[in-house]
Design a protein around this motif. Structure first.
Motif, PDB file in Angstrom:
ATOM      1  N   MET A 276       0.820  -1.208   0.000  1.00 16.35           N
ATOM      2  CA  MET A 276       0.000   0.000   0.000  1.00 16.35           C
ATOM      3  C   MET A 276       0.855   1.260   0.000  1.00 16.35           C
ATOM      4  O   MET A 276       0.548   2.234  -0.693  1.00 16.35           O
ATOM      5  N   VAL A 277       1.954   1.245   0.743  1.00 17.49           N
ATOM      6  CA  VAL A 277       2.850   2.402   0.761  1.00 17.49           C
ATOM      7  C   VAL A 277       3.535   2.570  -0.594  1.00 17.49           C
ATOM      8  O   VAL A 277       3.665   3.684  -1.108  1.00 17.49           O
ATOM      9  N   VAL A 278       3.969   1.459  -1.193  1.00 17.97           N
ATOM     10  CA  VAL A 278       4.573   1.520  -2.525  1.00 17.97           C
ATOM     11  C   VAL A 278       3.577   2.084  -3.531  1.00 17.97           C
ATOM     12  O   VAL A 278       3.924   2.927  -4.380  1.00 17.97           O
ATOM     13  N   MET A 279       2.339   1.651  -3.440  1.00 15.70           N
ATOM     14  CA  MET A 279       1.311   2.166  -4.337  1.00 15.70           C
ATOM     15  C   MET A 279       1.099   3.659  -4.128  1.00 15.70           C
ATOM     16  O   MET A 279       0.920   4.422  -5.090  1.00 15.70           O
ATOM     17  N   ALA A 280       1.130   4.097  -2.876  1.00 20.00           N
ATOM     18  CA  ALA A 280       0.953   5.526  -2.590  1.00 20.00           C
ATOM     19  C   ALA A 280       2.101   6.350  -3.161  1.00 20.00           C
ATOM     20  O   ALA A 280       1.882   7.421  -3.747  1.00 20.00           O
ATOM     21  N   ILE A 309      -2.411  10.600 -17.242  1.00 22.32           N
ATOM     22  CA  ILE A 309      -1.491   9.923 -16.324  1.00 22.32           C
ATOM     23  C   ILE A 309      -1.689  10.446 -14.905  1.00 22.32           C
ATOM     24  O   ILE A 309      -1.745   9.679 -13.932  1.00 22.32           O
ATOM     25  N   GLY A 310      -1.813  11.770 -14.775  1.00 18.84           N
ATOM     26  CA  GLY A 310      -1.996  12.352 -13.452  1.00 18.84           C
ATOM     27  C   GLY A 310      -3.324  11.974 -12.817  1.00 18.84           C
ATOM     28  O   GLY A 310      -3.398  11.682 -11.616  1.00 18.84           O
ATOM     29  N   GLN A 311      -4.396  11.966 -13.609  1.00 19.34           N
ATOM     30  CA  GLN A 311      -5.712  11.611 -13.056  1.00 19.34           C
ATOM     31  C   GLN A 311      -5.760  10.134 -12.676  1.00 19.34           C
ATOM     32  O   GLN A 311      -6.400   9.754 -11.689  1.00 19.34           O
ATOM     33  N   LEU A 312      -5.084   9.288 -13.442  1.00 16.57           N
ATOM     34  CA  LEU A 312      -4.960   7.891 -13.036  1.00 16.57           C
ATOM     35  C   LEU A 312      -4.171   7.778 -11.736  1.00 16.57           C
ATOM     36  O   LEU A 312      -4.409   6.878 -10.923  1.00 16.57           O
ATOM     37  N   GLY A 313      -3.236   8.695 -11.543  1.00 18.19           N
ATOM     38  CA  GLY A 313      -2.516   8.740 -10.268  1.00 18.19           C
ATOM     39  C   GLY A 313      -3.454   9.024  -9.105  1.00 18.19           C
ATOM     40  O   GLY A 313      -3.299   8.446  -8.015  1.00 18.19           O
ATOM     41  N   TYR A 314      -4.431   9.906  -9.302  1.00 20.58           N
ATOM     42  CA  TYR A 314      -5.441  10.139  -8.264  1.00 20.58           C
ATOM     43  C   TYR A 314      -6.192   8.854  -7.939  1.00 20.58           C
ATOM     44  O   TYR A 314      -6.444   8.529  -6.768  1.00 20.58           O
ATOM     45  N   MET A 315      -6.586   8.122  -8.980  1.00 20.93           N
ATOM     46  CA  MET A 315      -7.320   6.868  -8.749  1.00 20.93           C
ATOM     47  C   MET A 315      -6.456   5.860  -7.999  1.00 20.93           C
ATOM     48  O   MET A 315      -6.922   5.205  -7.057  1.00 20.93           O
ATOM     49  N   THR A 316      -5.203   5.742  -8.410  1.00 24.54           N
ATOM     50  CA  THR A 316      -4.289   4.833  -7.711  1.00 24.54           C
ATOM     51  C   THR A 316      -4.074   5.285  -6.276  1.00 24.54           C
ATOM     52  O   THR A 316      -3.964   4.458  -5.359  1.00 24.54           O
ATOM     53  N   GLY A 317      -4.038   6.598  -6.071  1.00 24.55           N
ATOM     54  CA  GLY A 317      -3.904   7.120  -4.712  1.00 24.55           C
ATOM     55  C   GLY A 317      -5.088   6.754  -3.842  1.00 24.55           C
ATOM     56  O   GLY A 317      -4.934   6.403  -2.668  1.00 24.55           O
ATOM     57  N   ALA A 318      -6.299   6.817  -4.409  1.00 27.18           N
ATOM     58  CA  ALA A 318      -7.486   6.409  -3.650  1.00 27.18           C
ATOM     59  C   ALA A 318      -7.407   4.939  -3.276  1.00 27.18           C
ATOM     60  O   ALA A 318      -7.764   4.540  -2.158  1.00 27.18           O
ATOM     61  N   LEU A 319      -6.921   4.106  -4.186  1.00 26.82           N
ATOM     62  CA  LEU A 319      -6.760   2.684  -3.882  1.00 26.82           C
ATOM     63  C   LEU A 319      -5.683   2.472  -2.834  1.00 26.82           C
ATOM     64  O   LEU A 319      -5.786   1.570  -1.996  1.00 26.82           O
ATOM     65  N   ALA A 320      -4.638   3.310  -2.874  1.00 29.43           N
ATOM     66  CA  ALA A 320      -3.549   3.179  -1.905  1.00 29.43           C
ATOM     67  C   ALA A 320      -3.994   3.497  -0.486  1.00 29.43           C
ATOM     68  O   ALA A 320      -3.357   3.045   0.477  1.00 29.43           O
ATOM     69  N   VAL A 321      -5.060   4.265  -0.344  1.00 28.18           N
ATOM     70  CA  VAL A 321      -5.593   4.546   0.995  1.00 28.18           C
ATOM     71  C   VAL A 321      -6.835   3.704   1.278  1.00 28.18           C
ATOM     72  O   VAL A 321      -7.602   3.987   2.199  1.00 28.18           O
TER      73      VAL A 321
END
Length: 664
Positions: A276-280, A309-321
């Motif tokens: 989860m931290v790596v994903m964040a 790419i940046g908006q997908l980063g937001y989605m990945t960030g939501a999954l990371a938390v």
């Protein structure tokens, strides 16, 4: 008709349309457009019916064994929950809009039938990923999308940029797919099944033996498919393909598949705090880095690519938390406004009549030329910048809100470190996103570039689609955050006060600062117009402008075709602009670390093959050739020579016998 039967037809109809289009495209090209549009539209209607029947209730599960495999069976399975039902509707909507739009955008393209068939196959593969309840069947759709992207990005294969971009997209995504495949097998081995429901049951019971290794292997594949750092470099180059393809890839297929996959199997990742931290961290670097790169791009499609790419980063960030509801909420809203952005950009490019005028610094006088694109793109950019009440505000605030909950200890689904990383990076990216969105709008519609020839009004099929997509871009978020919790995990997706004020304030600040920088550069450019730059190269200010133009593109035969120097991105980024424009030289790093060593190794192998192996082979054949030549010389055809040789041989044998006898 049962829900299961309808769900089977959803991916099947575009597949049949693709097969028919490929078979009839050459012999009956008149059928290409109906075969492209009608199956996809029907699939959209059926997906909406499946969603209405599922209604956010219990998941619809159905399975039949595909083939006996021993201990780990492979099953043709469906698993349709609220996430799958709504994402399928998004895929059908965007794909239908792209197919309708393409009938106008590519109406004179001789390869339209094969293009349309591949788009249908692309759509079918993504729908298979969305509905599949078995990971091996999901992998089939995953890989079919990869090969479809290769062909579609390389549609204009006559150009070296398209050929290189398609090959790069294929190789980079395959680089992530290798560990992804290993992770799938490891996961199935621990769970004893490829079925998603059984895997999640195993995770809930603590049955995974290697959760961190499995999660990191799967994350590598997701990074490649969803263009996350460090495997994101293929996506900006993929803009060499047709603009409708870009809309499809960025809004509803391919890159969305990775985020959706993690959302499906989020408990697998939550089983490892390290993962989860790596994903964040991956999400944070992706968000901030891509936003900086977008602020420095001149090609309008590359700006939108880095934005994706940046908006997908937001989605990945939501999954990371630990909140897949917020991630998929942003996936849905982003799919609508990003498809609109790309298709509106396509209208602009189509109006100019050539892809070469996609450079924003060369655009001018477009507001009145393409009013449909102007108004709808304005809506989409406001949604992208997360300005209320547009849809992007609600979905992005859902991501920031859940990160805030992790930081304040209101949820234990993720480590606090992941929450801090996502929250800080998300707020920073909010500023940058508003900045590059404002820059795109100013340069595209209020720029001072040369006016392109007027190619007349755009086809109705292109402009109508823009207004269709403008509706969810404007109105989706306002009611979706109230309804979606019933479809998802029941968690609140409403905006929180703290992150709403911070996020909106930072977004407004980013837009205002960008506008001020644009006014400053525009006023400076007015004092030193492009003609003055050419006529008075000795002046300090003129020299600065000339250097700025020269650094943008190497040379211009006609100063009237030079780009508008009033680019706020240069002023905002300063010395960082050159590095951000080059994607922070990540391609150069990969070339130094991987490409050149591989090429050097290939050169060494080629040298060894030619100079060592072939020398040995040539040497091994030389001795028999020499012996053959020597024997051939004795075959003179002269009887006297043969008798003389026979006599000499007889004498030698006699002498040898005498010597042997004497010695005995």
């Amino acid at each position: 008709m049962t829900t299961t039967t309808l769900a089977v037809l959803v991916p099947l109809l575009p597949f049949l349309g693709a097969v028919a289009g490929l078979l009839l495209g050459r012999t009956a090209p008149g059928f290409a457009r109906p075969l492209a549009v009608l199956p996809t539209l029907t699939s959209l209607v059926l997906a909406a019916l499946v969603a209405a029947r599922q209604g956010g209730g219990p998941a619809v599960d159905s399975a039949t064994e595909l083939t006996p495999t021993g201990s780990v069976p492979i099953e043709l399975a469906l698993h349709i929950d609220g996430f799958a039902a709504l994402v399928a509707v998004l895929v059908g909507l965007v794909a239908s809009c792209v197919q309708i739009y393409s009938t106008g955008y590519l109406r004179d393209d001789p390869r339209y039938p094969s293009y349309a068939a591949l788009v249908s196959l692309f759509t079918s593969a993504m729908l298979l990923v969305v509905y599949s309840g078995d990971l091996m069947v999901l992998l089939v759709g995953w890989e079919v999308m990869g090969i479809c992207s290769y062909f579609l990005v390389g549609h204009y294969w006559e150009t070296p940029e398209a050929r290189a971009a398609s090959l790069k997209a294929f190789l980079v995504t395959k680089l992530g797919d290798v560990p992804f495949l290993i992770g799938l097998f490891a996961l199935a081995t621990d769970a004893g099944s490829f079925r998603i429901t059984r895997i999640l049951s195993t995770v809930a019971g603590g049955g995974l033996d290697h959760p961190t290794v499995i999660a990191l292997l799967l994350l590598a594949g997701v990074a490649g498919k969803s263009a996350q750092f460090p495997l994101h470099t293929w996506l900006p180059d993929a803009m060499a393909g047709p603009t409708p393809v870009s809309a499809l890839i960025h809004a509803a297929t391919m890159v969305a598949a990775g985020v959706y996959f993690i959302a499906r199997l989020l408990p697998v990742f939550e089983a490892s705090q390290a993962a989860m931290v790596v994903m964040a961290v991956m999400a944070a670097v992706t968000m901030a880095g891509s936003a900086l790169a977008a602020l420095a791009q001149d090609d309008i499609k590359r700006v939108l690519a880095y934005s994706t790419i940046g908006q997908l980063g937001y989605m990945t960030g939501a999954l990371a938390v630990g909140d897949r509801g917020a991630a998929v909420f942003h996936l849905l809203s982003h799919g609508a406004f990003k498809a609109l952005l790309f298709l509106a950009a396509g209208v602009i490019i189509h109006a100019a009549g050539t892809n070469s005028l996609a450079a924003m610094s060369r655009m001018g006088h477009l507001r009145d030329r393409v009013p449909d694109a102007y108004w709808t793109m304005t809506v989409a950019l406001l949604a992208l910048a997360a300005i209320p009440p547009f849809s992007g505000f609600f979905s992005k605030e859902a991501v920031l809100g859940v990160a805030e909950h992790v930081v304040t200890g209101h949820t234990e689904h993720a480590p606090a470190a992941a929450g801090w990383i996502v929250l800080v990076a998300g707020l920073l990216t909010a500023v940058l996103t508003a900045a590059y969105a404002a820059r795109l709008w100013l340069l595209a519609f209020r720029g001072r570039g040369a006016e392109a020839p007027d190619h007349g009004r755009q086809p109705l099929t292109m402009t109508v689609v823009l207004w269709v997509l403008a509706v969810p871009s404007l109105a989706l978020g306002g009611f979706a955050f109230r309804l979606l919790p019933d479809w998802f995990d029941g968690r609140d997706l409403g905006p929180t006060l703290t992150t709403s004020v911070l996020g909106t304030g930072l977004a407004l600040a980013g837009g205002i600062v960008t506008y001020a920088a644009w006014r400053h550069t525009a006023a400076r450019a007015a004092r030193f117009p492009l003609g003055a730059v050419a006529a008075h190269p000795e002046g300090d200010a003129a020299r600065v402008e000339a250097e700025a133009i020269a650094s943008h593109e190497p040379a211009y035969g006609d100063i009237a075709q030079a780009p508008d120097p009033a680019d706020p991105g240069r002023l905002l980024l300063g010395p960082l602009h050159r590095h951000a424009a080059a994607g922070f030289h990540l391609d150069a790093v990969y070339a130094a670390l991987f490409v050149r060593p591989v090429q050097a190794g290939a050169s060494l192998v080629r040298f060894l093959d030619r100079e060592v192996v072939e020398t040995y082979v040539r040497g091994a054949g030389a001795l028999p050739r020499w012996l053959g030549a020597a024997v051939r010389r004795t075959q003179t055809g002269n009887v006297q020579t043969y008798v003389s040789a026979l006599l000499a041989g007889t004498v030698v044998l006699a002498v040898a016998v005498v010597l042997v006898a004497t010695g005995a």
